[in-house]
Design a protein around this motif. Structure first.
Motif, short mmCIF file in Angstrom:
data_model
loop_
_atom_site.label_atom_id
_atom_site.label_comp_id
_atom_site.label_asym_id
_atom_site.label_seq_id
_atom_site.Cartn_x
_atom_site.Cartn_y
_atom_site.Cartn_z
N ARG A 191 0.81 -1.09 0.02
CA ARG A 191 0.05 0.12 -0.05
C ARG A 191 0.71 1.24 0.10
NH1 ARG A 191 -1.34 3.30 4.01
NH2 ARG A 191 -0.67 2.04 5.69
N GLU A 192 1.75 1.31 0.90
CA GLU A 192 2.98 2.41 0.94
C GLU A 192 3.60 2.64 -0.45
OE1 GLU A 192 4.87 1.77 4.76
OE2 GLU A 192 3.26 2.57 5.88
N LEU A 193 3.83 1.40 -1.10
CA LEU A 193 5.00 1.61 -2.09
C LEU A 193 4.08 2.17 -3.42
CD1 LEU A 193 7.03 -1.64 -2.11
CD2 LEU A 193 7.92 0.69 -1.93
N LEU A 194 2.77 1.88 -3.40
CA LEU A 194 1.63 2.38 -4.17
C LEU A 194 1.50 3.85 -3.91
CD1 LEU A 194 -0.54 -0.78 -4.76
CD2 LEU A 194 0.93 0.36 -6.50
N ILE A 236 8.49 -13.33 2.34
CA ILE A 236 7.52 -12.99 1.51
C ILE A 236 7.67 -11.42 1.33
CG2 ILE A 236 4.93 -12.65 1.28
CD1 ILE A 236 4.43 -14.90 3.02
N GLY A 237 7.75 -11.01 0.05
CA GLY A 237 7.89 -9.85 -0.35
C GLY A 237 6.94 -9.09 -1.17
N VAL A 238 7.14 -7.91 -1.52
CA VAL A 238 6.20 -7.22 -2.63
C VAL A 238 7.06 -6.53 -3.64
CG1 VAL A 238 5.81 -5.46 -0.93
CG2 VAL A 238 4.24 -5.78 -2.89
N LEU A 239 6.67 -6.36 -5.12
CA LEU A 239 7.41 -5.56 -5.73
C LEU A 239 6.50 -4.49 -6.43
CD1 LEU A 239 10.37 -6.35 -8.15
CD2 LEU A 239 7.96 -5.37 -9.06
N VAL A 240 6.77 -3.21 -6.51
CA VAL A 240 5.90 -2.08 -7.08
C VAL A 240 6.58 -1.46 -8.07
CG1 VAL A 240 4.53 -0.29 -6.60
CG2 VAL A 240 4.35 -2.24 -5.03
N SER A 241 6.30 -1.10 -9.20
CA SER A 241 6.42 -0.44 -10.41
C SER A 241 5.63 0.58 -10.60
CB SER A 241 7.14 -1.05 -11.49
OG SER A 241 8.23 -1.65 -10.93
N ARG A 242 5.99 1.71 -10.37
CA ARG A 242 4.90 2.88 -11.00
C ARG A 242 5.54 3.96 -11.68
NH1 ARG A 242 3.24 6.22 -5.54
NH2 ARG A 242 5.01 6.37 -4.75
N PRO A 243 4.81 4.70 -12.61
CA PRO A 243 5.38 5.82 -13.27
C PRO A 243 6.01 6.83 -12.43
CG PRO A 243 3.06 5.32 -14.04
CD PRO A 243 3.29 4.36 -12.89
N HIS A 244 6.96 7.31 -12.66
CA HIS A 244 7.78 8.54 -12.05
C HIS A 244 7.03 9.70 -12.29
CE1 HIS A 244 10.95 10.67 -10.12
NE2 HIS A 244 10.87 11.23 -11.11
N VAL A 245 6.61 10.44 -11.02
CA VAL A 245 6.26 11.85 -11.25
C VAL A 245 7.23 12.78 -10.62
CG1 VAL A 245 4.10 13.22 -10.66
CG2 VAL A 245 3.92 10.67 -11.04
N LYS A 246 7.56 13.85 -11.72
CA LYS A 246 8.35 14.91 -10.97
C LYS A 246 7.57 15.59 -9.77
CE LYS A 246 8.98 16.58 -15.15
NZ LYS A 246 9.48 17.35 -16.23
N ARG A 247 8.36 15.92 -8.85
CA ARG A 247 7.73 16.93 -7.64
C ARG A 247 6.76 17.94 -8.24
NH1 ARG A 247 9.45 15.50 -2.65
NH2 ARG A 247 11.55 14.34 -2.76
N ASP A 248 7.26 18.70 -9.27
CA ASP A 248 6.58 19.88 -9.78
C ASP A 248 5.21 19.55 -10.38
OD1 ASP A 248 8.71 21.40 -8.88
OD2 ASP A 248 9.35 21.96 -11.25
N ASP A 249 5.35 18.35 -11.17
CA ASP A 249 4.02 17.69 -11.54
C ASP A 249 2.92 17.07 -10.54
OD1 ASP A 249 5.08 18.24 -14.12
OD2 ASP A 249 5.63 16.29 -14.47
N ALA A 250 3.44 16.94 -9.47
CA ALA A 250 2.84 16.04 -8.45
C ALA A 250 2.03 17.12 -7.43
CB ALA A 250 3.34 15.18 -7.68
N GLU A 251 2.17 18.44 -7.57
CA GLU A 251 1.55 19.47 -6.76
C GLU A 251 0.39 19.34 -6.64
OE1 GLU A 251 3.51 23.16 -7.16
OE2 GLU A 251 5.54 22.41 -6.68
N ASP A 252 -0.36 19.35 -7.80
CA ASP A 252 -1.81 19.35 -7.98
C ASP A 252 -2.77 17.92 -7.60
OD1 ASP A 252 -1.43 18.08 -10.39
OD2 ASP A 252 -2.72 19.55 -11.62
N GLY A 253 -1.77 16.92 -7.41
CA GLY A 253 -2.14 15.61 -7.16
C GLY A 253 -2.46 14.82 -8.20
N THR A 254 -2.55 15.48 -9.58
CA THR A 254 -2.83 14.62 -10.82
C THR A 254 -1.49 14.07 -11.39
OG1 THR A 254 -2.95 16.52 -12.24
CG2 THR A 254 -4.92 16.17 -10.99
#
Length: 134
Positions: A56-59, A113-131
């Motif tokens: 959950r946290e990795l996601l 037991i482990g988990v692997l998560v890959s997700r698109p990288h979002v630049k900090r400037d792009d993430a400011e509005d949450g989208t």
């Protein structure tokens, strides 16, 4: 990447962030991944609450967001992640499916037991509005 028109090297653009976390049963020594035999965690296998929390946290999900995605109460998620309860198998299955639908993959290596998560990288400037779009 190759050189730009002005001859300077072009920076590599990284597009995904991948996180891997393994939890060990009992007080086993750390897993040596260089020689580990890692296999997908079979459907229906027990999923520890700490691994659910790691996924959950990795996601990047809050417990409230995860609750809405899985249709499981936030209290049940909190108690499971903090190892206070062991929910029924259908609840754990709903949690696992919600995480897998978001890209989490669960693995076993011996007693770990482990988990692997890959997700698109979002630049900090792009993430400011949450989208992620700026």
């Amino acid at each position: 990447m190759g050189p730009r028109a002005d001859g300077r090297a072009q920076a590599t653009r990284w597009n995904y962030t991948t996180g891997v976390i393994f939890y060990h049963e009992q007080s086993k020594p750390p897993l040596d991944l260089s020689s580990a035999n890692v296999e997908a965690l079979e459907p229906g296998a027990p999923l520890p609450g700490v691994v659910c929390q790691a996924a959950r946290e990795l996601l990047g999900l809050t417990q409230l967001e995860f609750s809405k995605l899985s249709d499981v109460s936030k209290k049940t998620i909190n108690d499971f992640e903090n190892q206070k309860v062991e929910p029924r198998s259908r609840v754990v299955r709903a949690l696992r499916e919600a995480l897998e639908n978001r890209g989490a993959r669960f693995y076993r290596s011996g007693e770990a037991i482990g988990v692997l998560v890959s997700r698109p990288h979002v630049k900090r400037d792009d993430a400011e509005d949450g989208t992620g779009r700026g």
